[in-house]
Design a protein around this motif. Structure first.
Motif, PDB file in Angstrom:
ATOM      1  N   PHE A 157      13.655  -9.219 -17.419  1.00 20.82           N
ATOM      2  CA  PHE A 157      12.278  -8.780 -17.583  1.00 20.82           C
ATOM      3  C   PHE A 157      11.478  -8.886 -16.289  1.00 20.82           C
ATOM      4  N   SER A 158      12.131  -9.191 -15.192  1.00 24.15           N
ATOM      5  CA  SER A 158      11.429  -9.260 -13.914  1.00 24.15           C
ATOM      6  C   SER A 158      11.307  -7.857 -13.323  1.00 24.15           C
ATOM      7  N   SER A 159      10.242  -7.634 -12.559  1.00 24.94           N
ATOM      8  CA  SER A 159      10.005  -6.320 -11.968  1.00 24.94           C
ATOM      9  C   SER A 159      11.073  -6.005 -10.931  1.00 24.94           C
ATOM     10  N   GLU A 160      11.503  -4.765 -10.938  1.00 24.59           N
ATOM     11  CA  GLU A 160      12.554  -4.350 -10.014  1.00 24.59           C
ATOM     12  C   GLU A 160      11.985  -4.125  -8.618  1.00 24.59           C
ATOM     13  N   GLU A 161      12.767  -4.498  -7.647  1.00 26.37           N
ATOM     14  CA  GLU A 161      12.368  -4.284  -6.257  1.00 26.37           C
ATOM     15  C   GLU A 161      12.461  -2.800  -5.928  1.00 26.37           C
ATOM     16  N   LEU A 162      11.353  -2.214  -5.491  1.00 26.69           N
ATOM     17  CA  LEU A 162      11.341  -0.795  -5.171  1.00 26.69           C
ATOM     18  C   LEU A 162      11.959  -0.546  -3.799  1.00 26.69           C
ATOM     19  N   ALA A 163      12.486   0.656  -3.654  1.00 25.40           N
ATOM     20  CA  ALA A 163      13.098   1.013  -2.368  1.00 25.40           C
ATOM     21  C   ALA A 163      12.046   1.184  -1.284  1.00 25.40           C
ATOM     22  N   SER A 164      10.839   1.548  -1.673  1.00 23.89           N
ATOM     23  CA  SER A 164       9.768   1.738  -0.697  1.00 23.89           C
ATOM     24  C   SER A 164       8.537   0.956  -1.137  1.00 23.89           C
ATOM     25  N   TRP A 165       7.697   0.632  -0.173  1.00 21.25           N
ATOM     26  CA  TRP A 165       6.471  -0.117  -0.444  1.00 21.25           C
ATOM     27  C   TRP A 165       5.367   0.863  -0.799  1.00 21.25           C
ATOM     28  N   ASN A 166       4.683   0.655  -1.933  1.00 24.34           N
ATOM     29  CA  ASN A 166       3.636   1.582  -2.352  1.00 24.34           C
ATOM     30  C   ASN A 166       2.245   0.957  -2.263  1.00 24.34           C
ATOM     31  N   LEU A 167       2.045   0.140  -1.235  1.00 26.40           N
ATOM     32  CA  LEU A 167       0.764  -0.493  -0.939  1.00 26.40           C
ATOM     33  C   LEU A 167       0.393  -1.580  -1.933  1.00 26.40           C
ATOM     34  N   LEU A 168       1.290  -1.934  -2.844  1.00 30.06           N
ATOM     35  CA  LEU A 168       1.078  -3.055  -3.751  1.00 30.06           C
ATOM     36  C   LEU A 168       2.075  -4.141  -3.377  1.00 30.06           C
ATOM     37  N   THR A 169       1.587  -5.314  -3.013  1.00 25.37           N
ATOM     38  CA  THR A 169       2.456  -6.377  -2.510  1.00 25.37           C
ATOM     39  C   THR A 169       3.516  -6.761  -3.527  1.00 25.37           C
ATOM     40  N   ARG A 170       3.180  -6.742  -4.825  1.00 24.66           N
ATOM     41  CA  ARG A 170       4.126  -7.194  -5.840  1.00 24.66           C
ATOM     42  C   ARG A 170       5.324  -6.257  -5.971  1.00 24.66           C
ATOM     43  N   THR A 171       5.255  -5.058  -5.441  1.00 28.95           N
ATOM     44  CA  THR A 171       6.366  -4.131  -5.565  1.00 28.95           C
ATOM     45  C   THR A 171       7.373  -4.263  -4.432  1.00 28.95           C
ATOM     46  N   ASN A 172       7.104  -5.147  -3.492  1.00 29.33           N
ATOM     47  CA  ASN A 172       8.060  -5.387  -2.418  1.00 29.33           C
ATOM     48  C   ASN A 172       7.934  -6.838  -1.996  1.00 29.33           C
ATOM     49  N   GLN A 173       8.861  -7.674  -2.450  1.00 27.14           N
ATOM     50  CA  GLN A 173       8.778  -9.101  -2.198  1.00 27.14           C
ATOM     51  C   GLN A 173       9.039  -9.438  -0.732  1.00 27.14           C
ATOM     52  N   ASN A 174       9.583  -8.500   0.018  1.00 27.06           N
ATOM     53  CA  ASN A 174       9.851  -8.745   1.430  1.00 27.06           C
ATOM     54  C   ASN A 174       8.638  -8.436   2.311  1.00 27.06           C
ATOM     55  N   PHE A 175       7.500  -8.117   1.689  1.00 27.33           N
ATOM     56  CA  PHE A 175       6.325  -7.786   2.488  1.00 27.33           C
ATOM     57  C   PHE A 175       5.599  -9.060   2.920  1.00 27.33           C
ATOM     58  N   TYR A 176       5.449  -9.230   4.195  1.00 29.75           N
ATOM     59  CA  TYR A 176       4.617 -10.270   4.777  1.00 29.75           C
ATOM     60  C   TYR A 176       3.749  -9.586   5.827  1.00 29.75           C
ATOM     61  N   TYR A 177       2.922 -10.371   6.482  1.00 25.81           N
ATOM     62  CA  TYR A 177       2.099  -9.782   7.535  1.00 25.81           C
ATOM     63  C   TYR A 177       2.999  -9.274   8.654  1.00 25.81           C
ATOM     64  N   ILE A 178       2.935  -7.978   8.909  1.00 20.11           N
ATOM     65  CA  ILE A 178       3.771  -7.360   9.934  1.00 20.11           C
ATOM     66  C   ILE A 178       2.927  -6.939  11.128  1.00 20.11           C
ATOM     67  N   SER A 179       1.854  -6.197  10.848  1.00 21.36           N
ATOM     68  CA  SER A 179       1.014  -5.711  11.933  1.00 21.36           C
ATOM     69  C   SER A 179      -0.390  -5.471  11.407  1.00 21.36           C
ATOM     70  N   LEU A 180      -1.342  -5.381  12.320  1.00 18.74           N
ATOM     71  CA  LEU A 180      -2.731  -5.135  11.950  1.00 18.74           C
ATOM     72  C   LEU A 180      -2.889  -3.749  11.351  1.00 18.74           C
ATOM     73  N   ARG A 181      -2.180  -2.768  11.903  1.00 17.99           N
ATOM     74  CA  ARG A 181      -2.294  -1.405  11.403  1.00 17.99           C
ATOM     75  C   ARG A 181      -1.824  -1.302   9.956  1.00 17.99           C
ATOM     76  N   LEU A 182      -0.721  -1.962   9.626  1.00 22.28           N
ATOM     77  CA  LEU A 182      -0.204  -1.943   8.267  1.00 22.28           C
ATOM     78  C   LEU A 182      -1.158  -2.649   7.310  1.00 22.28           C
ATOM     79  N   THR A 183      -1.766  -3.733   7.752  1.00 26.95           N
ATOM     80  CA  THR A 183      -2.714  -4.464   6.910  1.00 26.95           C
ATOM     81  C   THR A 183      -3.971  -3.641   6.660  1.00 26.95           C
ATOM     82  N   ILE A 184      -4.425  -2.906   7.666  1.00 25.34           N
ATOM     83  CA  ILE A 184      -5.597  -2.046   7.488  1.00 25.34           C
ATOM     84  C   ILE A 184      -5.312  -0.951   6.463  1.00 25.34           C
ATOM     85  N   ILE A 185      -4.123  -0.352   6.533  1.00 28.45           N
ATOM     86  CA  ILE A 185      -3.758   0.678   5.559  1.00 28.45           C
ATOM     87  C   ILE A 185      -3.698   0.089   4.153  1.00 28.45           C
ATOM     88  N   TRP A 186      -3.163  -1.127   4.036  1.00 25.16           N
ATOM     89  CA  TRP A 186      -3.140  -1.793   2.736  1.00 25.16           C
ATOM     90  C   TRP A 186      -4.558  -2.013   2.215  1.00 25.16           C
TER      91      TRP A 186
END
Length: 291
Positions: free
Chosen positions: A123-152
């Motif tokens: 019943f756990s959420s499946e890891e998506l192949a791509s990140w869709n701007l929701l942190t919970r859909t990609n557990q490997n998302f951490y702070y990467i860059s300022l540009r990516l954080t601004i888009i988020w």
């Protein structure tokens, strides 16, 4: 204060104008301005770029921990013996002396096994192949860059400050119109005029609700859709499935009777169109539907 009030009123008027003339009216006539399609294409490009950027960032920051796919418990690496040895070294005791931390360690491992068992993982959420701007859909998302954080951050603003109120407004308009329109049409005498108005009301309301879902609907093999008097059978439907299916034609539906808001909608719809609502648990109702 008056200037702020004037600005707020102007923004509200602009918002109402956009909702009515660029969304509702095209939806009523089954037209599309193509904005949703362009919006989806832009999102896909952003998702692809963000996913590639996250993957490259993780390679550059190899020290980041890799969480479990389930996302429930992050277990430490190493065997149980190694972990016990590390625990003993951190709290040195005499040989054979009881240590409460030993019991607590085994209790912790037991609770982890109960909480994160194979059934719970299903019943756990499946890891998506791509990140869709929701942190919970990609557990490997951490702070990467300022540009990516601004888009988020822009994604959060667009999602909750623009799209969310817009979708709520369209859903309220569509459902209210459905209740009022079908109730008014229900007072008309049976005939071709009533059937035509009923189909028009249903189509209009379903198309407005579909705009509230930001749905882009494409029908294939339209020659196979049910004709007048035909039957369309679905394995299992939800109210959203009805909205999608009935965007190109009006259907008289057969289904479970409900209470609450769904009950209000069903009672109003049955006034103008011969829908059949019944209680599945009642054998009498089931025989009535069959007959």
């Amino acid at each position: 204060m008056e200037d702020l009030w004037c600005v707020a009123v102007a923004i509200f008027q602009l918002w109402v104008f956009v909702v009515v003339f660029f969304i509702m009216f095209p939806a009523m006539f089954g037209l599309s301005l193509g904005v949703t399609g362009v919006y989806i294409q832009i999102l896909v490009k952003i998702f692809e770029w963000a996913t590639v950027r996250i993957q490259r960032g993780r390679q550059e920051q190899s020290s980041l921990p890799v969480p479990l796919h389930t996302g429930i418990i992050e277990r430490a690496s190493g065997s149980m013996q190694e972990q016990m040895g590390q625990l003993r070294r951190s709290q040195p005791t005499a040989a054979g002396e009881f240590c409460l931390s030993d019991a607590m360690y085994f209790c912790k491992k037991g609770l982890e096994s109960i909480v994160d068992d194979q059934v719970t993982q299903r019943f756990s959420s499946e890891e998506l192949a791509s990140w869709n701007l929701l942190t919970r859909t990609n557990q490997n998302f951490y702070y990467i860059s300022l540009r990516l954080t601004i888009i988020w951050g822009l994604g959060v603003f667009v999602r909750y400050c623009i799209l969310f109120p817009l979708r709520i407004a369209l859903a309220i308009i569509g459902l209210s119109w459905l209740v009022i329109g079908t109730t008014v049409v229900g007072f008309l005498p049976e005939g071709s005029v009533k059937n035509w108005l009923s189909e028009l009301v249903h189509l209009t309301c379903y198309r407005i609700c579909a705009r509230g879902l930001s749905a882009t609907i494409h029908y294939h093999n339209k020659e196979n859709r049910p004709k007048k008097g035909g039957i369309c059978v679905a394995n299992h439907t939800t109210p959203i499935d009805v909205v999608i299916l009935a965007n190109d034609g009006c259907y008289a539906m057969v289904g479970q009777i409900h209470g609450g808001l769904m009950g209000v909608l069903q009672r109003s719809m049955v006034r103008s169109c011969p829908h059949v609502w019944f209680e599945r648990s009642e054998m009498k109702d089931r025989h009535t539907v069959t007959s």
